[in-house]
Write an enzyme that holds these catalytic residues in place. Structure first.
Site, PDB file in Angstrom:
ATOM      1  N   ASP A 183      -8.403  -4.936   6.853  1.00  0.00           N
ATOM      2  CA  ASP A 183      -8.977  -6.044   5.900  1.00  0.00           C
ATOM      3  C   ASP A 183      -9.823  -6.819   6.599  1.00  0.00           C
ATOM      4  O   ASP A 183     -10.835  -7.298   5.896  1.00  0.00           O
ATOM      5  CB  ASP A 183      -7.897  -6.405   4.892  1.00  0.00           C
ATOM      6  CG  ASP A 183      -7.516  -5.576   3.890  1.00  0.00           C
ATOM      7  OD1 ASP A 183      -8.290  -5.067   2.977  1.00  0.00           O
ATOM      8  OD2 ASP A 183      -6.155  -5.254   3.806  1.00  0.00           O
ATOM      9  N   HIS A 222       0.886  -1.019   0.060  1.00  0.00           N
ATOM     10  CA  HIS A 222      -0.044  -0.021   0.114  1.00  0.00           C
ATOM     11  C   HIS A 222       0.786   1.287   0.022  1.00  0.00           C
ATOM     12  O   HIS A 222       0.473   2.485   0.347  1.00  0.00           O
ATOM     13  CB  HIS A 222      -0.776  -0.047   1.337  1.00  0.00           C
ATOM     14  CG  HIS A 222      -2.263  -1.095   1.210  1.00  0.00           C
ATOM     15  ND1 HIS A 222      -2.946  -0.884   0.160  1.00  0.00           N
ATOM     16  CD2 HIS A 222      -2.216  -2.046   1.874  1.00  0.00           C
ATOM     17  CE1 HIS A 222      -3.875  -2.011   0.348  1.00  0.00           C
ATOM     18  NE2 HIS A 222      -3.358  -2.599   1.310  1.00  0.00           N
ATOM     19  N   ASP A 272      16.431 -11.408  -3.505  1.00  0.00           N
ATOM     20  CA  ASP A 272      17.983 -11.002  -3.986  1.00  0.00           C
ATOM     21  C   ASP A 272      18.423  -9.591  -3.723  1.00  0.00           C
ATOM     22  O   ASP A 272      19.578  -9.293  -3.564  1.00  0.00           O
ATOM     23  CB  ASP A 272      17.760 -11.044  -5.485  1.00  0.00           C
ATOM     24  CG  ASP A 272      17.915 -12.678  -5.870  1.00  0.00           C
ATOM     25  OD1 ASP A 272      18.088 -13.567  -5.091  1.00  0.00           O
ATOM     26  OD2 ASP A 272      17.532 -12.973  -7.097  1.00  0.00           O
ATOM     27  N   ARG A 288       7.311  -6.147   3.416  1.00  0.00           N
ATOM     28  CA  ARG A 288       5.926  -6.745   2.915  1.00  0.00           C
ATOM     29  C   ARG A 288       5.808  -6.712   1.555  1.00  0.00           C
ATOM     30  O   ARG A 288       5.712  -5.573   0.923  1.00  0.00           O
ATOM     31  CB  ARG A 288       4.516  -6.072   3.720  1.00  0.00           C
ATOM     32  CG  ARG A 288       3.462  -6.820   3.446  1.00  0.00           C
ATOM     33  CD  ARG A 288       2.185  -6.235   4.084  1.00  0.00           C
ATOM     34  NE  ARG A 288       1.694  -5.021   3.621  1.00  0.00           N
ATOM     35  CZ  ARG A 288       0.696  -4.627   3.979  1.00  0.00           C
ATOM     36  NH1 ARG A 288      -0.263  -5.307   4.680  1.00  0.00           N
ATOM     37  NH2 ARG A 288       0.237  -3.305   3.863  1.00  0.00           N
TER      38      ARG A 288
END
Length: 273
Positions: free
Chosen positions: A186, A56, A95, A81
């Site tokens: 959520d 977000h 990576d 995240r």
């Protein structure tokens, strides 16, 4: 010159648990601005961990890399995240040198297992091998990086739907899931209570997830920017918690300054000069 990587968030949580009566929950801050400078300021604040958000927030690979580099000198554990549990995205973020990942919107054990496979090399998973070219292994300067890769990475999954709460025990039991993070925002939306994170039904669902995850022997965390709510969740057994966000702190503090120094007009706007 051989290099060593820092302990993971899994290790930090386990270290607290090992302290017995002196154990405490780990407090963190959400870092959403996309700015390495802001991330560095937050890293030096004295909190235990920070969440660099790609879901977000205006963060891409380059800005996440800059933030990981900016906070590396500080005694704080960065967690990234990812925007989605996609194997390619997860490969790229690993990576970059991210050692701790949070994968959002996990609602079943099958989805949790897919996330585990995305962070592990074959034959245990599906992570692509490119450590010789990547910051993850410091360009092959970390001895035995490929052999010890699972030790260098921790995986946390986010439960934020009613279905995820119902499956919390199975999700937490998946081998390779190091902890579960509950997202009340959520979750409230999935329960038909959009924007009502503190609704009793939402809080009860969070508590059910806590109980299921803790029964599976995994640490559970939660997002709670209200201090009273955060402390209540800590009392309910949260092992780690996000207690604020960089952009929210800046927004509220700048609004407070405006309220203190800029006269308000009768219609609620600001006076012009």
């Amino acid at each position: 010159m051989p290099l060593r990587l820092t302990p993971t968030f899994r290790h930090a949580l386990a270290e607290q648990q090992d302290r017995g009566a002196d154990a405490r929950a780990l407090a963190g801050i959400w870092v959403c601005s996309g700015s390495p400078l802001v991330a560095e300021i937050c890293a030096g604040a004295g909190l235990d961990w920070m969440l660099i958000d790609m879901e977000h927030s205006p963060n891409g690979l380059e800005s996440v890399l800059g933030q990981l580099q900016a906070v590396a000198a500080y005694p704080v554990t960065p967690v990234v995240r990812v925007p989605i549990g996609d194997v390619v995205t997860i490969k790229q973020v690993l990576d970059l040198g991210a050692q701790n990942l949070l994968v959002p919107m996990i609602s079943s054990a099958e989805e949790a297992l897919a996330a585990v496979e995305a962070v592990r090399y074959p034959p245990r998973g599906r992570r692509g091998v490119g450590s010789a070219l990547a910051r993850s292994a410091r360009w092959n300067r970390v001895d035995r990086y490929l052999a010890d890769a699972d030790e260098h990475v921790s995986l946390f999954v986010q439960i934020e739907t009613a279905e995820g709460v119902d499956a919390a025990a199975e999700i937490a039991a998946v081998d390779g899931v190091d902890g579960v993070f509950v997202g009340p925002s959520d979750l409230s939306a999935s329960m038909g209570l959009l924007g009502q994170q503190s609704h009793p039904d939402v809080v009860a669902a969070v508590h059910r997830a806590f109980e299921a995850v803790r029964a599976a022997g995994k640490p559970v965390g939660v997002n709670a920017f209200d201090q009273a709510v955060a402390r209540a969740y800590l009392e309910a057994g949260a092992s780690y918690v996000l207690v604020g966000a960089d952009v929210a702190l800046l927004a509220r503090a700048s609004e407070a300054l405006a309220a203190a120094f800029v006269p308000a007009t009768d219609d609620g706007g600001r006076a012009s000069y």
